[in-house]
Design a protein around this motif. Structure first.
Motif, mmCIF file in Angstrom:
data_model
loop_
_atom_site.group_PDB
_atom_site.id
_atom_site.type_symbol
_atom_site.label_atom_id
_atom_site.label_comp_id
_atom_site.label_asym_id
_atom_site.label_seq_id
_atom_site.Cartn_x
_atom_site.Cartn_y
_atom_site.Cartn_z
ATOM 1 N N LEU A 77 -82.987 -55.701 18.904
ATOM 2 C CA LEU A 77 -83.533 -56.743 18.029
ATOM 3 C C LEU A 77 -82.731 -56.841 16.736
ATOM 4 O O LEU A 77 -82.409 -57.940 16.270
ATOM 5 N N VAL B 141 -81.656 -66.174 20.969
ATOM 6 C CA VAL B 141 -83.101 -66.201 20.681
ATOM 7 C C VAL B 141 -83.883 -66.158 21.994
ATOM 8 O O VAL B 141 -84.836 -65.378 22.147
ATOM 9 N N PHE C 284 -85.091 -62.413 21.682
ATOM 10 C CA PHE C 284 -86.378 -62.541 20.983
ATOM 11 C C PHE C 284 -87.480 -63.014 21.937
ATOM 12 O O PHE C 284 -88.611 -62.547 21.878
ATOM 13 N N MET C 285 -87.164 -63.972 22.819
ATOM 14 C CA MET C 285 -88.169 -64.468 23.757
ATOM 15 C C MET C 285 -88.226 -63.615 25.027
ATOM 16 O O MET C 285 -88.980 -63.925 25.946
ATOM 17 N N GLU C 286 -87.405 -62.579 25.078
ATOM 18 C CA GLU C 286 -87.426 -61.556 26.132
ATOM 19 C C GLU C 286 -87.160 -62.098 27.534
ATOM 20 O O GLU C 286 -87.573 -61.492 28.527
ATOM 21 N N LEU C 287 -86.456 -63.227 27.632
ATOM 22 C CA LEU C 287 -86.217 -63.780 28.971
ATOM 23 C C LEU C 287 -85.346 -62.863 29.825
ATOM 24 O O LEU C 287 -85.413 -62.905 31.049
ATOM 25 N N ARG D 270 -87.506 -60.928 32.085
ATOM 26 C CA ARG D 270 -88.542 -61.659 32.822
ATOM 27 C C ARG D 270 -88.129 -61.947 34.261
ATOM 28 O O ARG D 270 -86.940 -61.982 34.585
ATOM 29 N N VAL E 143 -90.783 -66.894 35.606
ATOM 30 C CA VAL E 143 -90.863 -67.202 34.170
ATOM 31 C C VAL E 143 -89.583 -67.912 33.716
ATOM 32 O O VAL E 143 -89.631 -68.909 32.985
ATOM 33 N N ALA F 127 -89.141 -71.549 32.039
ATOM 34 C CA ALA F 127 -88.431 -71.723 30.772
ATOM 35 C C ALA F 127 -87.296 -72.731 30.929
ATOM 36 O O ALA F 127 -87.038 -73.541 30.026
#
Lengths: 214, 99
Positions: free
Chosen positions: B18, B59, B63-66, B69, B73, B77
């Motif tokens: 992060l 991001v 940050f959006m943790e894709l 995933r 998901v 997205a």
């Protein structure tokens, strides 16, 4: 600790609940992509029609405020991502503190945006209220600032809503029992906040950067 | 520093990923502002949009943790951006192809 009552009866497991929350937020964000996408398409069309005016209009924007605001939003996104990580690890005070910082950064963003609007009003750059530019680029500059105000106001409303949502999660961080439901909710709220940041990244490039080298 | 670990007094820290992502985003912001002042002729706009896309990718992935995933998901997205691509592609078709 069991949070079985946190699961609605049509869901089987907590994992399924978390998936449903996340997929629901992404579906909502898809509609948001198209909302801002339509605006950005209109920007491209008018920029193509009058490129010189858009470069001249870009030079009239406040790049220092725009750059500081971008840094504020990027930092607030970092704080929200860190707050989620802290919540996942049961660090509730760190979660609340990080969400608090993110909210302050969001409020600072809105404050600076307001200051920018005041300066633009003083320089007669507000179409429909007080716009005064002459010359061959005047019409294109007016179109640019119509896009600028609609896009940034719409984005500002999103920031304000995001601050409200983050405030709720900051208040709940230490007020309620630690639960996986809170973490799943915060993850969904964080997605929204990061999306607002993502939209700004593109608005910044379209609004503040054109025409700087001439 | 050696001694007994006292979990109560330690300060919680976010993961290195992060922090690096945040520093990277601020660096790219500085880079895009600096490059916008350089005389790159018609390349200024594509450069600015490319850096914006890289920032958005950071991001979304971190940050959006894709990156952590599942395919479902990621497909949800990507759906919005897929429709956006159709909107921009068809909307700008005339400008892109007219000679």
């Amino acid at each position: 600790m069991s949070d079985t009552p946190d699961i609605a009866e049509h869901l089987a497991t907590r994992a399924q609940r978390d998936d449903v929350l996340e997929l629901g937020m992404w579906t909502f964000l898809s509609t948001e992509v198209l909302l801002f996408g339509g605006l950005i398409l209109s920007y491209f069309v008018y920029r193509h029609a009058d490129p010189q005016a858009f470069l001249a209009a870009g030079r009239e924007t406040r790049i220092v405020i725009g750059t500081i605001n971008t840094a504020l939003l990027l930092t607030s996104s970092f704080c929200v991502a860190a707050a989620l990580q802290a919540a996942e690890q049961g660090e509730r005070h760190a979660t609340r503190a990080l969400l608090g910082i993110a909210i302050l950064l969001g409020l600072s963003f809105l404050g600076l945006k307001g200051l920018e609007y005041v300066e633009e009003y003083r320089e007669y750059l507000v179409p429909g209220i007080d716009f005064a530019r002459t010359g061959e680029n005047a019409h294109g500059i007016e179109l640019f600032f119509i896009f600028y105000f609609i896009a940034t106001l719409l984005h500002g409303i999103h920031v304000a809503c995001g601050i409200g949502v983050l405030a709720v999660f900051a208040a709940l961080a230490t007020a309620t029992r630690a639960s996986s439901r809170y973490v799943a909710g915060l993850r969904t709220a964080a997605l929204y906040w990061h999306f607002v940041d993502l939209v700004w990244i593109f608005l910044f490039a379209l609004i503040y950067l054109p025409g700087r080298n001439s | 520093m050696s001694g007994i670990r006292r979990p109560k007094s330690r300060i919680w820290r976010p993961s290195t990923d992060l922090v690096l992502c945040w520093i990277g985003l601020l660096t790219l912001l500085g880079l895009t502002v600096t490059l916008s002042y350089q005389p790159l002729a018609s390349f200024n706009f594509p450069v600015a949009m490319t850096i914006a896309a890289i920032k958005a990718g950071l991001v979304a992935a971190i940050f959006m943790e894709l990156r952590h995933r599942s395919g479902v998901v990621c497909a949800f997205a990507a759906a919005g951006f897929f429709w956006l691509a159709i909107l921009l592609w068809l909307g700008l078709m005339d400008f892109l192809t007219r000679v």
